[in-house]
Write a protein that holds these residues in place. Structure first.
Motif, PDB file in Angstrom:
ATOM      1  N   VAL A  33      11.956  44.925  45.344  1.00 24.69           N
ATOM      2  CA  VAL A  33      13.171  45.203  44.588  1.00 24.69           C
ATOM      3  C   VAL A  33      13.353  44.095  43.560  1.00 24.69           C
ATOM      4  CG1 VAL A  33      14.290  46.461  46.488  1.00 24.69           C
ATOM      5  CG2 VAL A  33      14.637  43.994  46.267  1.00 24.69           C
ATOM      6  N   SER A  34      14.271  44.289  42.624  1.00 23.94           N
ATOM      7  CA  SER A  34      14.518  43.265  41.605  1.00 23.94           C
ATOM      8  C   SER A  34      15.128  42.019  42.246  1.00 23.94           C
ATOM      9  CB  SER A  34      15.471  43.810  40.538  1.00 23.94           C
ATOM     10  OG  SER A  34      16.777  43.966  41.085  1.00 23.94           O
ATOM     11  N   GLU A  36      17.806  40.514  41.333  1.00 19.50           N
ATOM     12  CA  GLU A  36      19.248  40.753  41.472  1.00 19.50           C
ATOM     13  C   GLU A  36      19.556  41.590  42.718  1.00 19.50           C
ATOM     14  OE1 GLU A  36      22.960  42.729  39.018  1.00 19.50           O
ATOM     15  OE2 GLU A  36      21.170  42.115  37.926  1.00 19.50           O
ATOM     16  N   GLN A  37      18.782  42.636  42.951  1.00 15.72           N
ATOM     17  CA  GLN A  37      19.016  43.475  44.127  1.00 15.72           C
ATOM     18  C   GLN A  37      18.700  42.698  45.406  1.00 15.72           C
ATOM     19  OE1 GLN A  37      17.110  47.325  44.145  1.00 15.72           O
ATOM     20  NE2 GLN A  37      17.820  47.785  46.216  1.00 15.72           N
ATOM     21  N   ASP A  40      21.669  40.490  46.045  1.00 15.18           N
ATOM     22  CA  ASP A  40      22.797  41.284  46.538  1.00 15.18           C
ATOM     23  C   ASP A  40      22.638  41.583  48.028  1.00 15.18           C
ATOM     24  OD1 ASP A  40      23.962  41.299  44.029  1.00 15.18           O
ATOM     25  OD2 ASP A  40      23.293  43.332  43.529  1.00 15.18           O
ATOM     26  N   GLU A  41      21.436  42.019  48.421  1.00 13.42           N
ATOM     27  CA  GLU A  41      21.195  42.372  49.821  1.00 13.42           C
ATOM     28  C   GLU A  41      21.169  41.132  50.715  1.00 13.42           C
ATOM     29  OE1 GLU A  41      17.999  45.192  50.433  1.00 13.42           O
ATOM     30  OE2 GLU A  41      18.515  46.226  48.567  1.00 13.42           O
ATOM     31  N   GLU A  44      24.764  39.979  51.098  1.00 15.29           N
ATOM     32  CA  GLU A  44      25.458  40.941  51.969  1.00 15.29           C
ATOM     33  C   GLU A  44      25.109  40.666  53.437  1.00 15.29           C
ATOM     34  OE1 GLU A  44      25.331  45.719  52.819  1.00 15.29           O
ATOM     35  OE2 GLU A  44      25.188  45.060  50.731  1.00 15.29           O
TER      36      GLU A  44
END
Length: 96
Positions: A33-34, A36-37, A40-41, A44
């Motif tokens: 994934v990128s 940024e993603q 985010d994960e 989270e």
């Protein structure tokens, strides 16, 4: 003991954090994934545990990750790590 006007002096033990802090020095491989993603994960997940993260991340190449890992492990050689065996395993993984 020094006087603290209007305040009660705190003992040293009251100032110590009662929770562990974990320092991470490594790389996450095979991320599909990128950046940024991923962040985010990751954040989270960290927050879902009631934890927080302070630090920086960056995208690096496989070669850079290997160099940083070897450097970090070399710094810990005095702690009894068998670096020769570990480096052989890293070389085998790199050949695959």
């Amino acid at each position: 003991m020094a006087k603290f006007p209007g305040k009660h002096p705190k003992s040293f033990s009251m100032l110590l954090q009662r929770k562990n802090i974990v320092s991470i020095d490594g790389a996450v491989h095979d991320v599909n994934v990128s950046h940024e993603q991923f962040l985010d994960e990751f954040i989270e997940w960290v927050e879902s545990k009631g934890w927080s993260f302070n630090g920086a991340t960056s995208l690096i190449s496989k070669e850079e990750a290997l160099i940083k890992t070897m450097s970090t492990l070399s710094n810990h050689k005095d702690e009894g790590l068998d670096l020769d065996t570990l480096f052989e395993q890293l070389d085998e993984d790199d050949e695959e």
